[in-house]
Design an enzyme around this catalytic site. Structure first.
Site, PDB file in Angstrom:
ATOM      1  N   LYS A   1      -7.225  -6.307  -0.015  1.00  0.00           N
ATOM      2  CA  LYS A   1      -6.131  -5.695   0.736  1.00  0.00           C
ATOM      3  C   LYS A   1      -6.750  -4.745   1.753  1.00  0.00           C
ATOM      4  CE  LYS A   1      -1.806  -3.082  -0.087  1.00  0.00           C
ATOM      5  NZ  LYS A   1      -0.915  -2.504  -1.134  1.00  0.00           N
TER       6      LYS A   1
ATOM      7  N   SER B   1       3.885  -3.886  -1.111  1.00  0.00           N
ATOM      8  CA  SER B   1       3.153  -3.849   0.149  1.00  0.00           C
ATOM      9  C   SER B   1       1.955  -4.806   0.169  1.00  0.00           C
ATOM     10  CB  SER B   1       2.642  -2.426   0.408  1.00  0.00           C
ATOM     11  OG  SER B   1       1.723  -2.044  -0.601  1.00  0.00           O
TER      12      SER B   1
ATOM     13  N   SER C   1       3.896  -2.473  -5.657  1.00  0.00           N
ATOM     14  CA  SER C   1       3.276  -3.213  -4.556  1.00  0.00           C
ATOM     15  C   SER C   1       2.315  -4.329  -4.958  1.00  0.00           C
ATOM     16  CB  SER C   1       2.543  -2.249  -3.615  1.00  0.00           C
ATOM     17  OG  SER C   1       3.466  -1.560  -2.822  1.00  0.00           O
TER      18      SER C   1
END
Lengths: 482, 486
Positions: free
Chosen positions: B76, B151, B175
């Site tokens: 990420k 997210s 997330s």
């Protein structure tokens, strides 16, 4: 009607840790800009603080030294504000759970009066960096070497009543942190920085007046001057029927005045909240026990011991203990002087400290050792030299002309101990000053004392100061009576 | 090769069926070809990946075998990667090349993993749909008109589309778990403090936790074993031995006590999601688990408490993005104030600004007690609720998200509806507990996730529950049609 000043100080002490409070970067002073700023100090995204445990120990040691409440629980908080030299946009500090709670210390004023002053709290925090406004062609440079330097902010109660007391408080703090070895206390390098809260009120009133905060008073002398100036300013304003604005004022040492920086209406909201990156600090009784064991003898108990063991006056003792190194020098001198404490104290407080002061040296750089000074004192005691000559020996040693005994020997400074030789000189002096001898003999006894001194002076002059004063006195008296 | 799980790929590499370099080339080509339709990667690190793959092949030939040697994954873009842009989904960091590796990145590299690139995400991890990203939304491979969740949406989309067998994510309020649910994946948020946060760009420091996104519990166990552990650089990272998660996967859940919090099954819950969850419960019962109802009485306060605490911390954490030292700086600043105002106004997107404003307000003098102070007390109640429930049962179970993947743009004008996406996940972050989401059904061709919540540091237990479920079902093997042609 008279006025009374009410003063409280906030003192930032830079702790003498090798690395920063929340990173491993060095805290050395005066390095190339930004050469001592780690990822953490630069506020890089993703970096996290880790508390330097040594810094915590230093704060706790201070707490123990001022008999403070040292709770087992303190919390780091974020003080949020924007400034270019504040890399994270917040300063990690402590807010409602400081590491050190209420404590106190004692001050001694020059007239010997003592006073106990309260300390509200002391908390740990990180320093910011520096903004450099010159040399960047209208732009501002940022140096983050100082960012993250560990500070202990010590907040006093509003217990001081004059600039003099404020200076005495500051000197006592200075003394304590240096004794503890937790700071070098160097005000010129910013290791100790002082803000003063000042208000005035009519004598006898108990409520506080509106206060102002004076920033940037960074020497003992300026603290006194800035506070006294501010007290006078406030009294003038009030006597003219005005009122004091609660505001921050900046002291300008060049003009010896304070001027307004910002008023309370412009005050920031720092939005303090507990720092989620740092765990609450827990201190156990074992930790405190360990620190107590490491605690050096502090100025107050050293002073009491000096008064008791060496029979010094409270004032002499106070002067000698202010700096740990001076106190250590004193004790070494006493020992070298065969236990002669009173003379050692006199020589250190007047001659040695005076010399250091004139040459702007610290005791560590004294050019005479306690052993040498002790020898000089012994030579006074055993009658080898007079006190007056001793000062000459002291200066000779200071100027690297050799050890005391060598100087005395080589420069022929021994007192005249042969009474025959001295007698001849006395007779010569009296013969050379027959007029004065006549006048002396004719004078009333009460005027004779002053006239007697003249003959002593002449004998000293003739012997280059080496005459034993008692012997000279006795001989002169004897000859004049004849 | 791309259809294989991480565990299968490891076996293939061990058996010499293919090399790490071949595997890496295959996936790089697949990303090249397919990702333009998904936007799941924001940065590809092909050269670095090839070098890491070659190193892994050499190490394997030399007989050394790190646990993830040659296994590809994506990070990420919230994790700092030395020498590689780390933008965190924001214009603010579009030009930011991190000067160091996050601990998670460093550990994965030390374990031999191959980094394919950095994945798309909501800006500063603030969002539940990946739509707040400065780089545009990532798309859900099950239906590219839908969001992948957020997210960690890019990570989830990339794994679901078989562009990478695994990816890292972070979970502040759901997330990892919500995108895992919306993409038919297994995703684990570890106990707060289990994985280091060093180098992970902070959103809400007391809630943020890194974890793996993969296809199976087995894969997550493998990844977590490499990620977890004490880090002296993170004061909140716990010094406690790391469990052997793979060894915990016995598949035996005989007698395991599962609690169903009644608040996880509200009346307005999408019936099909409720059905899928109950079906999963029945399957676990069949394998010997004991099921009972429990209560989390303050669960309804978790979203309001979270939306005070997380923005409050974020308002402070994001203060460092000021245009002074790195990141976006506005053109021609006229003064210091102008520099701050325009750099932040132009560098941050609207959701980030909204949360900074909310958080700043919540911490303001005179409001602190009413908002932040009260939210912290609620947090304590929620934690106590969980402690009590977990004293009665071993694991809590319920839906991960209240709905399946929704249309891109459907909720962007209504932040509160968007925030409700995390209604079942947020409380877990407030309590700091470990939880995972596992695939448990399809509704209208879109995956449904079930969440299992364990007690502190009992990641092994919830992974084993998921593993047992995955031995009995094949929901985790379902793949989207996307990319099947490649």
């Amino acid at each position: 009607m008279s006025w009374e000043a009410v003063i409280g100080l906030e003192v930032h002490v830079q702790l003498a840790a090798d690395s920063k409070i929340f990173s491993g970067a060095s805290t050395r002073f005066g390095s190339e800009p930004n050469s001592q700023a780690s990822l953490v100090d630069l506020g890089m995204p993703g970096t996290l603080p880790v508390l330097n445990e040594k810094v915590l120990d230093m704060a706790l040691l201070f707490g123990l030294a001022i008999d403070a409440e040292v709770t087992g629980h303190s919390v780091f908080a974020r003080k949020n504000y924007f400034y270019p030299d504040l890399p994270k946009g917040y300063q990690t500090s402590q807010f409602d759970h400081p590491v050190v709670g209420k404590g106190h210390l004692r001050i001694v004023l020059d007239d010997g009066t003592e006073k106990t002053l309260g300390i509200t709290r002391a908390h740990l925090e990180e320093d910011a960096g520096k903004s450099l406004h010159e040399g960047f062609g209208g732009m501002t440079g940022i140096d983050l070497n100082r960012a993250g330097t560990p500070l202990l902010e010590i907040v006093s109660e509003p217990d001081m009543r004059s600039g003099t007391e404020a200076v005495a408080y500051l000197k006592k703090l200075h003394s304590i942190v240096r004794y503890l070895g937790i700071s070098d206390g160097n005000m010129a390098e910013g290791s100790m920085r002082c803000d003063a809260n000042v208000s005035v009120r009519r004598s006898g009133e108990t409520a506080f007046g509106h206060r102002t905060e004076i920033k940037n008073v960074n020497s003992f002398r300026f603290v006194d001057k800035a506070i006294n100036h501010e007290i006078e300013r406030q009294i003038d304003v009030l006597e003219d029927g005005g009122r004091i604005e609660q505001e921050t004022r900046l002291y300008d040492a060049d003009k010896n005045e304070t001027r307004s920086m910002r008023t309370k209406e412009e005050a920031d909201d720092y939005r303090y909240f507990p720092c989620p990156d740092l765990l609450p600090v827990r201190v156990t009784d074992d930790d405190l026990q360990r620190l107590r064991a490491d605690m050096p003898e502090l100025p107050d108990s050293k002073r009491a011991r000096f008064v008791h063991d060496y029979e010094l006056s409270a004032y002499d003792a106070h002067v000698l203990v202010a700096e740990r190194a001076v106190a250590e020098y004193f004790e070494a001198t006493v020992s070298a002087a065969g236990g002669e404490a009173k003379l050692s104290a006199n020589w250190i407080t007047s001659e040695l400290l005076g010399m250091l002061n004139r040459e702007e040296l610290s005791i560590e750089h004294a050019r005479i050792t306690p052993q040498q000074l002790g020898t000089i004192i012994r030579r006074i005691q055993d009658g080898t030299i007079s006190s007056k000559i001793a000062k000459q020996v002291f200066e000779a040693v200071w100027n690297d002309e050799g050890d005391p005994d060598t100087v005395i020997e080589q420069q022929g400074l021994k007192q005249m101990s042969d009474s025959g030789e001295l007698e001849a000189i006395v007779e010569q002096v009296l013969a050379d000053n027959a007029e004065q001898v006549e006048a002396y003999k004719a004078a009333e006894p009460k005027k004779r004392k002053k006239m007697f001194g003249f003959f002593v002076g002449q004998v000293m002059k003739a012997t280059g100061g080496k005459a034993n004063p008692q012997q000279a006195n006795a001989l002169i008296e004897q000859k004049l009576e004849q | 090769m791309h259809d294989k799980t991480l565990t299968q790929l490891k076996a293939g590499l061990d058996a010499g069926d293919f090399s790490a370099r071949e595997l890496t080339e295959h996936l790089l080509a697949r990303i090249e070809q397919l990702d333009p339709r998904l936007n799941s990667f924001v940065t590809r690190t092909a050269e670095q990946a090839r070098a890491q793959a070659d190193a892994a092949d050499q190490a394997r030939a030399a007989g050394t075998n790190a646990p993830l040697a040659g296994l590809p994954l994506a990070h990420k873009d919230i994790f700092c990667t030395d020498g590689v842009r780390t933008a965190c989904g924001s214009r603010m960091l579009d030009n930011f090349v991190a000067p160091y590796d996050a601990t998670v990145v460093e550990k994965m590299q030390a374990a031999g993993a191959v980094m394919l690139g950095k994945t798309n995400m909501d800006e500063f991890a603030m969002g539940s749909s990946n739509e707040t990203s400065y780089y545009g939304p990532a798309r859900n491979p099950w239906n590219t008109d839908k969001v992948p969740g957020g997210s960690s949406g890019g990570s989830a989309a990339a794994v679901a589309a078989r562009l990478t067998p695994a990816a890292t994510g972070t979970d502040t309020g759901g997330s990892i778990r919500q995108p895992a649910a919306l993409n038919g994946l297994t995703g684990l948020k570890p106990t707060y403090g289990r994985v280091s946060r060093w180098g992970m760009i902070a959103f809400a420091s007391s809630l943020d936790q890194a974890g793996p996104l993969a296809r199976t519990a087995e894969d997550c166990a493998l990844l977590l074993g490499a990620m977890a552990g004490h880090d002296p650089k993170d004061s909140t990272c716990v010094d406690r031995p790391v469990e052997d998660y793979s060894a915990a996967l016995t598949g035996d859940i005989q007698g395991l006590k599962i609690g169903l919090p009644e608040q996880f099954f509200p009346e307005h819950l999408d019936g099909r999601i409720g059905d899928a969850t109950r079906e999963a419960v029945r399957e676990l019962e069949k394998r010997g688990a004991k099921v009972q109802w429990v209560s989390l009485p303050h669960l309804d306060l978790s979203v309001p408490a979270y939306y005070v605490i997380a923005p409050a911390e974020a308002s402070s954490n994001l203060a460092r993005f000021d245009g002074v030292r790195y990141g976006y700086r506005c053109a021609q600043p006229q003064s210091l104030e102008d520099l701050y105002k325009r750099s932040r106004a132009e560098g941050f997107g609207s959701e980030v600004k909204r949360r900074i404003l909310v958080g700043t307000y919540a911490l303001s003098e005179g409001y602190y007690e009413a908002y932040y102070g009260r939210a912290q007390r609620v947090r304590t109640r929620i934690r106590d609720d969980f402690q009590k429930a977990l004293s009665e049962v071993d694991v809590l179970l319920g839906p991960t998200a209240p709905e399946c993947a929704f249309d891109i743009g459907a909720k962007t004008d209504d932040p509160v509806t968007m925030y409700m996406q995390d209604v079942f996940t947020i409380a877990v972050n407030l309590a700091g507990l470990p939880a995972l989401s596992m695939p448990a059904g399809l509704v209208d061709g879109l995956p449904v996730g079930v969440q299992a919540i364990g007690d502190y540091f009992r990641e092994g237990r919830i992974l084993n529950l998921a593993h047992a479920f995955q031995q009995a079902t094949d929901w985790h093997e379902k793949a989207p049609a996307f990319g099947g042609e490649a």
